[in-house]
Every structure is written in C-alpha cells, then in structure tokens.
Design a protein around this motif. Structure first.
Motif, short mmCIF file in Angstrom:
data_model
loop_
_atom_site.label_atom_id
_atom_site.label_comp_id
_atom_site.label_asym_id
_atom_site.label_seq_id
_atom_site.Cartn_x
_atom_site.Cartn_y
_atom_site.Cartn_z
N GLY A 125 2.36 21.46 -19.76
CA GLY A 125 1.70 20.42 -18.51
C GLY A 125 2.39 20.90 -17.31
O GLY A 125 1.44 20.76 -16.34
N ARG A 126 3.86 20.17 -17.26
CA ARG A 126 4.91 20.66 -15.95
C ARG A 126 4.79 21.26 -15.67
O ARG A 126 4.72 21.49 -15.02
N GLN A 127 4.99 23.09 -15.85
CA GLN A 127 5.00 23.71 -15.56
C GLN A 127 3.69 24.74 -14.96
O GLN A 127 3.81 25.16 -14.15
N TRP A 128 2.74 24.27 -16.15
CA TRP A 128 1.56 24.86 -15.11
C TRP A 128 0.86 24.19 -14.08
O TRP A 128 1.16 24.25 -12.93
N ALA A 129 1.15 22.76 -13.71
CA ALA A 129 1.78 22.13 -12.49
C ALA A 129 2.50 22.37 -11.41
O ALA A 129 1.55 22.37 -10.25
#
Length: 146
Positions: A125-129
């Motif tokens: 999720g952090r990489q996606w954001a």
C-alpha cells in the motif's frame, strides 16, 4: 481507545526485544481484522472521489484508477499509503478463505494466506501510494492465485 496489545508492542520495540508471541488482541483474529479494516483516511478520500470501498476485489481496481492527488501532500502520503495497505489486507482477509492478519517479523501486521505465504499488504500500500506500483488489484490477484 485503550489497545493493550499496542502498548506491549511499543514496549518491546523500545527495549530492542522481539515482539512477544501472539496474545491479547492478536489471539483474536476477528478483532484484529475489524480494527485494521477502519482505514478512515483512505475511505474518506475514496468517498470524496466517488469510489465505494465495499471490501471487494473490484474496489481495489477502482482505487487503482484514482488520480494520485495525495502525492501533493507529503504529510498525508504515508498515512494514506498505510491505509491503502490495510485496506488491501482487509480485502484479502475477507475474500480469500483461510487468510488472516498476523504479527509480522517486525511486529507490524501482515496477511498470512492459507498456503502459509505472508503478504506484506501495508508495504504494498505504501509503494502504491508513493508511485502507483504495484497496483493493489495486482497484489490481490497474485495472492489469490496461490
């Protein structure tokens, strides 16, 4: 809100010890899943963009299509990324038989699949954001294949 398992986790990390074995809330997978499913910031941003987060794989595809306006706010970015990972994990836990939240090696939450494989949904999720990749729907599809 008093969450005793978080107090113990923080104490262990400050002392440099590995986290204690699952006790308290971690021993209650339904309670952990409910707590981690809140994702208030992500749900608010999605709602303002007209995206319904119904805890389904299709909602992950809808999130992947959002314009990343959160990247303009360096203070919001890590929080939104964390929520995106928790939401991804929530969809995994609620739709894949045998998937559940467990304490990962660093003490944070990861999703353990029925196969025993662990998915660090929060990191995804952090990489996606941060950069839009990996897509949340792709992480879900890869986890569902196994």
């Amino acid at each position: 809100m008093k969450l005793p398992f978080l107090d113990n986790w923080r104490l262990d990390r400050r002392r440099g010890r590995p986290p204690a074995p699952p006790t308290g809330a971690w021993a209650d997978p339904d309670g952990v899943a409910e707590l981690l499913a809140e994702c208030e910031l992500l749900r608010a941003r999605a709602q303002s963009a007209g995206v319904l987060l119904d805890d389904s794989p299709g909602s992950l595809e809808d999130l992947d299509q959002l314009l990343p306006r959160w990247r303009d706010d360096p203070e919001e970015l890590p929080w939104l990324g964390n929520d995106a990972g928790l939401y991804l994990g929530t969809v995994l836990v609620r739709t894949l038989p045998g998937a559940r939240w467990v304490r990962g090696p660093d003490g944070g939450p990861v999703v353990e699949l029925a196969s025993g494989r662990a998915v660090d949904a929060v990191a995804a999720g952090r990489q996606w954001a941060d950069g839009g990749s990996p897509e949340l729907s792709r992480v879900y599809a890869e986890a569902a294949e196994i």
